[in-house]
Design an enzyme around this catalytic site. Structure first.
Site, PDB file in Angstrom:
ATOM      1  N   GLU A 130      26.704  32.839  14.733  1.00  0.00           N
ATOM      2  CA  GLU A 130      25.450  32.627  14.154  1.00  0.00           C
ATOM      3  C   GLU A 130      24.635  33.716  14.779  1.00  0.00           C
ATOM      4  O   GLU A 130      24.422  33.451  16.218  1.00  0.00           O
ATOM      5  CB  GLU A 130      25.032  31.229  13.914  1.00  0.00           C
ATOM      6  CG  GLU A 130      25.864  30.527  12.743  1.00  0.00           C
ATOM      7  CD  GLU A 130      25.349  30.738  11.441  1.00  0.00           C
ATOM      8  OE1 GLU A 130      24.467  31.626  11.196  1.00  0.00           O
ATOM      9  OE2 GLU A 130      25.767  30.154  10.504  1.00  0.00           O
ATOM     10  N   HIS A 172      29.560  37.371   6.617  1.00  0.00           N
ATOM     11  CA  HIS A 172      29.650  36.114   5.795  1.00  0.00           C
ATOM     12  C   HIS A 172      29.661  36.344   4.219  1.00  0.00           C
ATOM     13  O   HIS A 172      30.586  35.770   3.692  1.00  0.00           O
ATOM     14  CB  HIS A 172      28.568  35.256   5.882  1.00  0.00           C
ATOM     15  CG  HIS A 172      28.780  33.731   5.510  1.00  0.00           C
ATOM     16  ND1 HIS A 172      27.980  32.919   5.579  1.00  0.00           N
ATOM     17  CD2 HIS A 172      29.969  33.245   4.861  1.00  0.00           C
ATOM     18  CE1 HIS A 172      28.409  31.640   5.069  1.00  0.00           C
ATOM     19  NE2 HIS A 172      29.546  31.947   4.606  1.00  0.00           N
ATOM     20  N   ASP A 182      24.396  36.924   4.100  1.00  0.00           N
ATOM     21  CA  ASP A 182      24.194  37.278   5.399  1.00  0.00           C
ATOM     22  C   ASP A 182      25.456  37.967   5.776  1.00  0.00           C
ATOM     23  O   ASP A 182      26.399  38.005   5.458  1.00  0.00           O
ATOM     24  CB  ASP A 182      23.834  36.006   6.507  1.00  0.00           C
ATOM     25  CG  ASP A 182      24.908  34.943   6.088  1.00  0.00           C
ATOM     26  OD1 ASP A 182      25.522  34.704   5.339  1.00  0.00           O
ATOM     27  OD2 ASP A 182      25.278  34.431   7.241  1.00  0.00           O
TER      28      ASP A 182
END
Length: 199
Positions: A130, A172, A182
């Site tokens: 992330e 993603h 994303d």
């Protein structure tokens, strides 16, 4: 008639509080017996997700890791770590990279299955990273973030024998069945892969 008791002085109150605190001060720190988890990436800080938000596994012994999935948090760094520590959220990623300075936190061991892809098969064979920021705010993707994330991805690829290319380092949004966008159109894939391959 009962005689009124004098109110305790400030000094007496402080002495009483100090005496009450002494037994607790002599006890070992609650974390003293806790084992600090070793991280998989040397410069990462261990910020563990709750065990309710990932699956313990003996990867790669039971299945190979063959992908790195790039995510964007859509919130701030601290909130992301807090979400991973909340058992009701049922989500986690292996790593979180901070925007301002590229600082890396590890929340799930690489051997374990983080719940980040929204697709169980992809979860079981990938490492999720992330990145603090928002898909529509390119300013979040700082030089420091790109550089530290690329070094992290390069190290993951080396550890797991993953090819350092777009077929194996994916967004993603490329995971089958996902409704996520994303890392979004502002993520500079050419720059990122160049950095991954020149670390």
């Amino acid at each position: 008639m009962e005689r009124a008791r004098p109110l305790p002085t400030r000094r007496r109150l402080l002495k009483g509080a100090a005496l009450a605190a002494v037994p607790y001060a002599l006890l070992p720190d609650a974390r003293a017996g806790a084992r600090i988890q070793a991280v998989d990436h040397p410069s990462a800080e261990w910020q563990p997700a709750t065990t309710a938000n990932y699956t313990a596994a003996p990867r790669p012994a039971d299945r190979p890791v063959d992908r790195v999935i790039i995510h964007v948090t859509e919130t701030v760094y601290a909130a992301t770590l807090s979400i991973f520590q909340n058992p009701r959220k049922q989500v986690s990623a292996h790593y979180v990279v901070r925007s301002a300075d590229g600082h890396v936190a590890q929340s799930v061991r690489e051997s374990d299955v983080a719940w980040h892809a929204g697709n169980w098969e992809y979860n079981t064979r990938s490492i999720g990273i992330e990145h603090e920021g928002w898909v529509d705010r390119p300013g979040c993707f700082t030089d420091a973030m790109y550089e530290e994330s690329a070094a992290l991805t390069a190290a993951i690829c080396t550890r797991h024998g993953i090819s350092k290319d777009r077929a194996h380092i994916i967004g993603h949004h490329e995971v089958p069945g996902t409704d996520h966008t994303d890392p979004g159109p502002n993520w500079d894939w050419a720059r990122y892969l160049r950095l991954v391959n020149h670390v």
